[in-house]
Design a protein around this motif. Structure first.
Motif, PDB file in Angstrom:
ATOM      1  N   GLN A  19      -9.087  -3.591  12.059  1.00 62.66           N
ATOM      2  CA  GLN A  19      -8.326  -2.361  12.322  1.00 62.66           C
ATOM      3  C   GLN A  19      -9.241  -1.213  12.721  1.00 62.66           C
ATOM      4  OE1 GLN A  19      -7.931  -4.478   9.844  1.00 62.66           O
ATOM      5  NE2 GLN A  19      -5.799  -4.633   9.175  1.00 62.66           N
ATOM      6  N   ASP A  50      -1.185   4.837   4.782  1.00 65.48           N
ATOM      7  CA  ASP A  50      -1.011   4.545   3.357  1.00 65.48           C
ATOM      8  C   ASP A  50      -2.297   4.730   2.560  1.00 65.48           C
ATOM      9  OD1 ASP A  50       1.699   3.833   3.730  1.00 65.48           O
ATOM     10  OD2 ASP A  50       1.119   1.818   4.346  1.00 65.48           O
ATOM     11  N   GLU A  53      -2.431   0.462  11.196  1.00 67.22           N
ATOM     12  CA  GLU A  53      -1.177   0.867  10.553  1.00 67.22           C
ATOM     13  C   GLU A  53      -1.390   1.304   9.106  1.00 67.22           C
ATOM     14  OE1 GLU A  53       1.582   1.116  12.112  1.00 67.22           O
ATOM     15  OE2 GLU A  53       1.478  -0.182  13.883  1.00 67.22           O
ATOM     16  N   GLU A  54      -2.345   0.677   8.429  1.00 65.83           N
ATOM     17  CA  GLU A  54      -2.558   0.948   7.005  1.00 65.83           C
ATOM     18  C   GLU A  54      -3.149   2.331   6.741  1.00 65.83           C
ATOM     19  OE1 GLU A  54      -2.960  -3.466   7.775  1.00 65.83           O
ATOM     20  OE2 GLU A  54      -3.752  -1.638   8.676  1.00 65.83           O
ATOM     21  N   LEU A  87       0.812  -1.220   0.000  1.00 68.33           N
ATOM     22  CA  LEU A  87       0.000   0.000   0.000  1.00 68.33           C
ATOM     23  C   LEU A  87       0.844   1.267   0.000  1.00 68.33           C
ATOM     24  CD1 LEU A  87      -2.965  -0.765   2.456  1.00 68.33           C
ATOM     25  CD2 LEU A  87      -2.703  -1.349   0.047  1.00 68.33           C
ATOM     26  N   HIS A  88       2.030   1.225   0.618  1.00 68.91           N
ATOM     27  CA  HIS A  88       2.832   2.444   0.715  1.00 68.91           C
ATOM     28  C   HIS A  88       3.352   2.908  -0.642  1.00 68.91           C
ATOM     29  CE1 HIS A  88       5.929  -0.711   0.839  1.00 68.91           C
ATOM     30  NE2 HIS A  88       6.762   0.199   0.388  1.00 68.91           N
TER      31      HIS A  88
END
Length: 229
Positions: free
Chosen positions: A168, A179, A175-176, A99-100
């Protein structure tokens, strides 16, 4: 868990990421194509010259040149070689598992689409501004996670964020989120409200265009104790 009042102030679809392909980027790309003295080109002609130079190559070769510039330090040469073929037909800014890399895959596709008159996929992103009223201290550190939880509350249960990241959204870490929110800029802040300008993929947050005003619950990520072993 905190309560918020949310208002979507504006929404638009965009084909270019704000701040992408600035003068320095274009000069660096021309240098990568062995163009003589690109710094001498007028600013107004830089992008056109860059796109013309790209079309001197086959589409896959041009894609490799662009990807070498945008993401070379994060993937192997073999991976970039594979992507230079896939980018011709695939929406890599949506489909690639890392994703980044999505924002750079987007801007790579965008430039190639323009240069080759549509031989590459049409890149579409969204830009919107959102006002959030409530306990704004939740945004003091790592605001992306609580903001994405707030945005998800304004989208349908069919939205990708809700379907792919239910744990999440409800859990301690998202964390995502950093991104998924490609650009997050604070426009204004008071003691009780914040306004953000946000850029993301149509793929992730296009559904926010159906939201107007709504209420949401959200929480910040749990901060891990950095001293803990």
């Amino acid at each position: 868990m905190s309560q918020f009042k949310v208002k979507v102030l504006s929404f638009s679809q965009i084909q270019k990421l704000p701040g992408s392909w600035e003068k320095t980027d274009l000069i660096n790309l021309l240098n990568a194509m062995d163009y003589d003295n690109p710094a001498e080109i007028k600013d107004s002609e830089l992008k056109e010259m860059c796109m013309m130079s790209l079309t001197d190559f086959e589409p896959e070769e041009a894609a490799k040149i662009v990807l070498d510039y945008t993401i070379a330090d994060r993937l192997t040469d073999g991976q970039i070689q594979n992507l230079s073929h896939e980018i011709l037909t695939e929406k890599l800014w949506e489909e690639y598992p890392e994703l980044h890399l999505h924002p750079d895959l987007f801007r790579s596709t965008q430039l190639l689409y323009e240069a080759f008159n549509g031989k590459f996929p049409r890149a579409e992103a969204v830009r919107f501004s959102i006002e959030i009223e409530g306990d704004v201290t939740i945004f003091d550190k790592d605001p992306e996670a609580p903001i994405l939880r707030i945005l998800a509350a304004g989208m349908s249960d069919r939205s990708l964020v809700k379907r792919l990241f239910p744990d999440q959204l409800e859990g301690e870490r998202f964390e995502e989120a950093k991104d998924i929110l490609w650009q997050l800029n604070l426009v204004s802040r008071s003691k009780t409200a914040v306004t953000y300008d946000i850029v993301s993929s149509e793929y992730w947050l296009g559904d926010i265009k159906y939201a107007d005003s709504y209420e949401a619950e959200a929480h910040a990520d749990v901060v891990e104790d950095e001293d803990a072993d």
